[in-house]
Design a protein around this motif. Structure first.
Motif, PDB file in Angstrom:
ATOM      1  N   THR A   1       2.833   5.784  -4.642  1.00 38.82           N
ATOM      2  CA  THR A   1       2.865   5.841  -3.183  1.00 38.82           C
ATOM      3  C   THR A   1       1.582   6.478  -2.694  1.00 38.82           C
ATOM      4  O   THR A   1       0.950   7.253  -3.406  1.00 38.82           O
ATOM      5  CB  THR A   1       4.053   6.677  -2.657  1.00 38.82           C
ATOM      6  OG1 THR A   1       3.847   8.034  -3.015  1.00 38.82           O
ATOM      7  CG2 THR A   1       5.363   6.180  -3.206  1.00 38.82           C
ATOM      8  N   ASP A   2       1.191   6.149  -1.494  1.00 40.33           N
ATOM      9  CA  ASP A   2      -0.007   6.737  -0.894  1.00 40.33           C
ATOM     10  C   ASP A   2       0.394   7.702   0.207  1.00 40.33           C
ATOM     11  O   ASP A   2       0.132   7.482   1.377  1.00 40.33           O
ATOM     12  CB  ASP A   2      -0.946   5.655  -0.361  1.00 40.33           C
ATOM     13  CG  ASP A   2      -1.678   4.947  -1.482  1.00 40.33           C
ATOM     14  OD1 ASP A   2      -1.774   5.528  -2.580  1.00 40.33           O
ATOM     15  OD2 ASP A   2      -2.145   3.821  -1.278  1.00 40.33           O
TER      16      ASP A   2
ATOM     17  N   THR B   1       3.303   8.431   1.423  1.00 44.18           N
ATOM     18  CA  THR B   1       4.549   8.196   2.152  1.00 44.18           C
ATOM     19  C   THR B   1       5.726   8.627   1.278  1.00 44.18           C
ATOM     20  O   THR B   1       5.647   8.573   0.057  1.00 44.18           O
ATOM     21  CB  THR B   1       4.715   6.708   2.522  1.00 44.18           C
ATOM     22  OG1 THR B   1       4.682   5.944   1.321  1.00 44.18           O
ATOM     23  CG2 THR B   1       3.618   6.256   3.460  1.00 44.18           C
TER      24      THR B   1
ATOM     25  N   ASP C   1       0.804  -1.222   0.000  1.00 42.67           N
ATOM     26  CA  ASP C   1       0.000   0.000   0.000  1.00 42.67           C
ATOM     27  C   ASP C   1       0.836   1.270   0.000  1.00 42.67           C
ATOM     28  O   ASP C   1       0.452   2.272  -0.583  1.00 42.67           O
ATOM     29  CB  ASP C   1      -0.933   0.016   1.215  1.00 42.67           C
ATOM     30  CG  ASP C   1      -2.035  -1.018   1.090  1.00 42.67           C
ATOM     31  OD1 ASP C   1      -2.361  -1.394  -0.044  1.00 42.67           O
ATOM     32  OD2 ASP C   1      -2.561  -1.444   2.123  1.00 42.67           O
ATOM     33  N   THR C   2       1.980   1.247   0.670  1.00 47.32           N
ATOM     34  CA  THR C   2       2.771   2.474   0.774  1.00 47.32           C
ATOM     35  C   THR C   2       3.628   2.730  -0.453  1.00 47.32           C
ATOM     36  O   THR C   2       3.825   3.868  -0.840  1.00 47.32           O
ATOM     37  CB  THR C   2       3.666   2.436   2.027  1.00 47.32           C
ATOM     38  OG1 THR C   2       4.488   1.274   1.966  1.00 47.32           O
ATOM     39  CG2 THR C   2       2.829   2.435   3.289  1.00 47.32           C
TER      40      THR C   2
END
Length: 185
Positions: free
Chosen positions: A84-85, A87, A68-69
């Motif tokens: 990236t979400d 981060t 997810d990151t």
């Protein structure tokens, strides 16, 4: 809990919209803006070496790695996307830094959630999402109607869709029409 309708999520504010049937057990949300970088190889540095420097492993065509990151998706011979979400990106070696371009403003990320998400999209994608190879790699670059879309998932009930920003409103409307059609059939 089953979400019904279309919710457009922009930061914390959620507003209901569109015309998804109430009996339809899928929801479409626009995700928070992600940072999306395109990495493209040159004569000196290949995409495989770039992947190894970021993840410590190589990616083949049609493969995805990360979580997810930080997620790397490769659907092109000489290019991949880093997503990236919110981060920070991992430190990219200086020799590879020139390979990346920020393309975040050009794309919209949506989340299609529901147990029938893959089956629903599979009806309308040129590339069958329920093929064994696609289910194994959990990513596809395909056409949904006349919209180019990149799809990936960790959980088959929650798909991420990457669409060009200039097409995003029309894409939402198109999915709404498809949802209406699916309920009638």
């Amino acid at each position: 809990m089953i979400l019904v309708g279309v919710a457009y999520v922009i930061d914390i504010e959620i507003t209901q919209g569109s015309s998804w049937p109430e009996s339809f057990a899928l929801s479409l949300t626009e995700a928070k803006p992600s940072e999306i970088l395109s990495a493209q190889s040159n004569n000196e540095h290949s995409i495989s070496k770039f992947c190894c420097s970021v993840l410590g492993e190589s990616l083949e065509l049609g493969e995805m790695s990360g979580g997810d990151t930080l997620r790397l998706i490769r659907h092109w011979p000489h290019k991949l996307y880093l997503i990236t979400d919110g981060t920070p990106l991992p430190k990219i070696e200086p020799r590879y830094a020139g390979l990346t371009t920020d393309i975040s403003d050009g794309y919209c990320k949506f989340c299609l959630a529901g147990e029938r998400s893959i089956a629903f999209l599979d009806q309308y994608c040129l590339l069958g999402l329920q093929q064994e190879i696609i289910l194994a790699t959990r990513t596809a670059k395909t056409m949904l109607g006349h919209y180019p879309v990149i799809i990936w998932w960790d959980d088959e009930a929650e798909l991420s869709l990457l669409v060009e920003r200039s097409l995003s409103q029309s894409f939402r409307d198109y999915l709404s029409v498809l949802a209406q059609r699916s309920c009638i059939e």
